[in-house]
Write an enzyme that holds these catalytic residues in place. Structure first.
Site, mmCIF file in Angstrom:
data_model
loop_
_atom_site.group_PDB
_atom_site.id
_atom_site.type_symbol
_atom_site.label_atom_id
_atom_site.label_comp_id
_atom_site.label_asym_id
_atom_site.label_seq_id
_atom_site.Cartn_x
_atom_site.Cartn_y
_atom_site.Cartn_z
ATOM 1 N N GLU B 155 0.807 -1.234 0.000
ATOM 2 C CA GLU B 155 0.000 0.000 0.000
ATOM 3 C C GLU B 155 0.828 1.265 0.000
ATOM 4 O O GLU B 155 0.550 2.204 -0.736
ATOM 5 C CB GLU B 155 -0.922 0.052 1.229
ATOM 6 C CG GLU B 155 -2.218 -0.697 1.091
ATOM 7 C CD GLU B 155 -2.030 -2.161 1.318
ATOM 8 O OE1 GLU B 155 -0.919 -2.558 1.693
ATOM 9 O OE2 GLU B 155 -2.986 -2.910 1.103
ATOM 10 N N HIS B 224 -10.833 -4.631 10.310
ATOM 11 C CA HIS B 224 -11.536 -4.345 9.073
ATOM 12 C C HIS B 224 -12.714 -3.410 9.293
ATOM 13 O O HIS B 224 -13.535 -3.236 8.399
ATOM 14 C CB HIS B 224 -12.062 -5.643 8.441
ATOM 15 C CG HIS B 224 -10.997 -6.420 7.736
ATOM 16 N ND1 HIS B 224 -10.120 -7.229 8.381
ATOM 17 C CD2 HIS B 224 -10.673 -6.493 6.419
ATOM 18 C CE1 HIS B 224 -9.300 -7.784 7.505
ATOM 19 N NE2 HIS B 224 -9.609 -7.349 6.305
#
Lengths: 440, 420
Positions: B155, B224
């Site tokens: 990322e 998450h």
């Protein structure tokens, strides 16, 4: 040092079974020395034993190392080159060009130190003395449209790329005429005109940005069908960065997509006070290139002619679309990490060793010995450069500081990003907005 | 402008009364006639006042926060609803097309990618896989692998790469497979994305969009279920918007792509299957504006993303109890639309913020400060703020429900505030 013969020898760039120069340096760290010798002689890490079965033929057809023995990659570009018929590696004009660029870098950095101690610039200033061969050797091989991406040690990269010394000095003084309007400072040299993409304070930050610039080139070629898009990007960074995740992630992506980029490691052995050998399990950074599928080259970064030869090959490789290259330049910084660094950890013997390999002195000797230039001409160049630097300082001194109204400019490319105020108008449209506050 | 058309525009812009997500499909032009009869006095006021000639100021008075000027901005149409010339009677013709939120995002993306060849998407599984929430499904076949770039799992580096690409002429959209993964890209987002335009003295622009699903889902676990809007809000140089309906998702996506600023578009995992009828015509929303969801008199409820729908559920209960709350979806998390918010506060004098962010340092905290600072004299009561608990989201269902704000809490809070 006899540069001529050394230069010939250096074009055989594959350091196949020879010990890389790193281990030939005198080092005080006995343990590291022993470790490296042992590694080179007979250690085959078990992971690479099993991976021998998986040696793949990589993109350009050569079998590149997962290192079985101590072999660097033997890439196609690495071969012994014959000297041109006149026996010269470099023409007079090119030689003088290189010399002038290195003198510019050295003189500028020396002036920076002076100005810093006189209180004209503040903060963290990282000087490039001793490493000029890397900047000159690589950047002088680029076109104006090519991109350079650097770290906080970026003054000389900007200068070599063509940013006027006046603009760089003004930026260091924090004046409005600086290349970044005084908003960046020493560690953030940017130039849209000369395609200098920074100037980053955190190490490793610039490598993905450089990868992105290379991606743009590839995108323009393949998606926008612009065949003239052949810009090469060079990312400069140090040995400390080579233990950072962004380095490895970008090596992977660049090799995966065959991006036109050259990763140049300026291995000066020290990350502030951390010796490269104390921080790195496998100190040979060039070996990490083949692990990702690109050539890994090791070159003497104190010798501008050798660097230039490697640079030519790496840049040409990128430009013709064959993908990235990792080049490790063994170099040294004569000053501390920054002007605030007392530089107490490096041994005098090491410093003396590298001082003797000063790249400017070496090139000077080469030019004189090969009668490419006279003493007088070289002195004249030095004079010109000194005048240029003086002029840059005067310009910076005389330039105005940024006005208060500049504070809020450039926060957003589109200042509507400051939002809609209570009166229903965009805050940026209110009179006197830039003298106000940024609260959103 | 033809009067019926204006009325349709006005009522459609002021959306529906409180309805849970599934009924949002009735939002657009169709049922305007019925709605006027039930509905808000402000709509009737418009229709009486001006004889339906269009003046921007009229719209402003109702806190639409429309762009205060610049009627020459052709491309940006605020709260536009397709108004096809009607052939028959008003009642039944359904205009526009119905789709789910993730399809609306995809439509916006595709339109922008067709319009501008430098727009590209970079992220994990955006290409061949079509996106983990199917936002980019089918696009790789259409636009190619380089425009829908499947990245390795890195990322920080691929966000940095997108930034480098943006600096050198492309307009990338970075997809975080889950917003939480962008924590790994914080270095690049804060240092380069937000600040590089400034530190380069304005030389390089970063027209990047960073988007992805965040928020608390259905038992996805703590990592998450993160809300990153509070972490990014302090980064100077970034704009942040949150979408909550297919209509504003498509409009904000297009606006974000066209913006020269770096924009973070927050989507919500649970809203991807919201269905709504959106206009056939092209429309782009304004990044800096809030959306008036339901006009009212008693209290201003400020919300965004999924909490909008919880609020609208609560509003059903509140209306039946006789309250008349005004609901504003702030949409622009950074910067706040102080005009729309201010107008509402001046009308109702009470504010309740309902957000999914953590209580500590969240969007609500900043919003409270901004309202207090700017509209203190208008307030009759302390600003209420309902936020998520400062707790990592637990896996167990009942516990997870406790961490986010639920409609009964909203009802209770409104009742308490309205006692002032």
């Amino acid at each position: 040092m006899a540069m001529a013969t050394a230069a010939v020898a250096s074009v055989r760039l594959a350091t196949t079974n020879a010990l890389p120069r790193a281990t030939q340096r005198s080092r005080d760290n006995e343990a590291c020395s022993a470790l490296n010798s042992a590694f080179f002689k007979n250690s085959i890490p078990s992971s690479s034993r099993s991976s021998r079965k998986n040696l793949k033929t990589l993109n350009d057809g050569s079998r590149k190392g997962i290192c079985v023995r101590v072999k660097a990659s033997t890439s196609d570009m690495v071969k012994e080159k014959a000297l041109p018929a006149d026996g010269q590696l470099i023409s007079r004009h090119e030689g003088l060009d290189l010399y002038e660029d290195m003198i510019l870098g050295r003189a500028f950095e020396d002036m920076c130190a002076q100005m810093y101690y006189r209180g004209k610039m503040f903060g963290f200033v990282h000087l490039y003395n001793g490493q000029e061969a890397v900047s000159t050797g690589f950047i002088k091989g680029l076109k104006k449209a090519d991109y350079v991406c650097s770290t906080y040690r970026d003054h000389v990269h900007a200068l070599s790329k063509g940013v006027p010394a006046r603009q760089v000095m003004s930026e260091l003084f924090g004046k409005a005429t600086g290349c970044c309007r005084g908003q960046g400072g020493s560690m953030h040299m940017f130039s849209k005109e000369h395609n200098v993409l920074g100037g980053f304070a955190f190490i490793g930050e610039g490598i993905p940005v450089a990868t992105g610039a290379a991606f743009t080139t590839k995108y323009r070629r393949e998606v926008l069908k612009d065949d003239s898009a052949d810009e090469v990007t060079i990312a400069f960074f140090g040995d400390g960065t080579c233990n950072n995740g962004q380095f490895f992630e970008c090596l992977n992506m660049a090799a995966l997509w065959k991006l036109p980029i050259v990763f140049v490691v300026e291995n000066n052995l020290w990350a502030i006070g951390m010796s490269h050998y104390r921080a790195t399990s496998v100190p040979e950074i060039w070996k990490k290139g083949p692990a990702f599928g690109m050539p890994g080259i090791h070159v003497d970064g104190m010798d501008v002619l050798k660097v230039r030869e490697v640079a030519k090959e790496a840049i040409a490789r990128a430009r013709r679309g064959d993908g990235p290259t990792l080049v490790e330049c063994e170099t040294y910084r004569f000053r501390g990490h920054s002007l605030a660094d007392p530089d107490e950890l490096r041994k005098p013997a090491e410093k003396a060793h590298y001082a003797a390999r000063d790249p400017i002195a070496a090139l000077k000797n080469y030019l004189l010995e090969n009668r490419l230039a006279t003493e007088k001409e070289l002195s004249a160049i030095e004079e010109t450069i000194n005048e240029l630097i003086e002029d840059a300082v005067e310009f910076a001194e005389a330039s105005p500081l940024p006005p208060h109204s500049q504070l809020l400019e450039n926060v957003f490319a589109d200042p509507k990003g400051f939002g809609i105020g209570p009166d229903g108008r965009y805050r940026c449209e209110g009179p006197g907005f830039t003298a106000g506050t940024a609260q959103v | 402008m033809e009067s019926t058309a204006l009325l349709q525009k006005v009522t459609a812009g002021m959306a529906f009364r409180g309805t849970p997500a599934s009924l949002l499909s009735s939002s657009s032009a169709s049922s305007h006639v019925a709605r006027i009869k039930l509905g808000s006095r402000s709509v009737i006021r418009v229709s009486r006042l001006s004889g339906l000639t269009v003046k921007a100021t009229h719209l402003n008075a109702y806190g639409f926060g429309t762009m205060p000027h610049n009627s020459t901005a052709l491309k940006t149409v605020n709260k536009a609803v397709a108004v096809k010339t009607e052939t028959g009677s008003t009642a039944t013709a359904q205009q526009g097309h119905e789709l789910l939120l993730f399809e609306a995002l995809r439509e916006g993306l595709e339109e922008e990618m067709e319009r501008d060849p430098t727009v590209c998407v970079i992220g994990e599984d955006v290409g061949h896989y079509g996106g983990s929430y199917k936002v980019t499904k089918g696009m790789a076949e259409k636009f190619g692998d380089l425009r829908l770039l499947d990245t390795p799992i890195a990322e920080n580096s691929f966000t940095g790469m997108a930034i480098g690409a943006a600096m050198t002429g492309l307009r990338p959209i970075v997809e975080g497979m889950n917003m939480g993964f962008l924590l790994l890209a914080f270095n690049q987002i804060a240092n380069n994305c937000g600040m590089l335009h400034y530190t380069s003295g304005g030389q390089f622009t970063i027209p990047i969009v960073i988007r992805g699903p965040g928020g608390v889902g259905k038992q996805l676990g703590a990592e998450h279920s993160q809300r990153l809007e509070s972490y990014f809000q302090s980064v100077p140089g970034l704009q942040m918007v949150a979408c909550s309906t297919p209509y504003n998702a498509k409009g904000l996506m297009k606006a974000a792509i066209r913006s020269e600023n770096p924009v973070i578009l927050f989507e919500h995992v649970l809203l991807y299957n919201l269905k709504e009828r959106i206009p056939d015509e092209e429309y782009v929303l304004c990044l800096e504006e809030a959306e008036l969801v339901r006009p009212g008199q008693d209290i201003t409820i400020l919300t965004y993303s999924r909490m909008r729908h919880h609020v609208l559920q609560a509003v059903k209960t509140l209306v039946s109890k006789g309250y008349d709350p005004e609901v504003i979806d702030i949409r622009s998390l950074k910067p706040f639309d102080l005009f729309a918010i201010g107008n509402s506060v001046k009308k109702t004098h009470k504010v309740l913020i309902v957000e999914e962010c953590m209580r500590t340092g969240g969007i609500g905290a900043s919003l409270r400060a901004a309202i207090m600072e700017n509209f203190f004299d208008e307030l009759d009561a302390p600003i209420g703020c309902l936020s998520s608990q400062d707790v990592p989201t637990p896996y167990a269902g009942p516990l997870e429900d406790l961490t986010v704000v639920q409609p009964p809490q909203i009802v209770f809070a409104v009742e308490q505030l309205c006692k002032h």
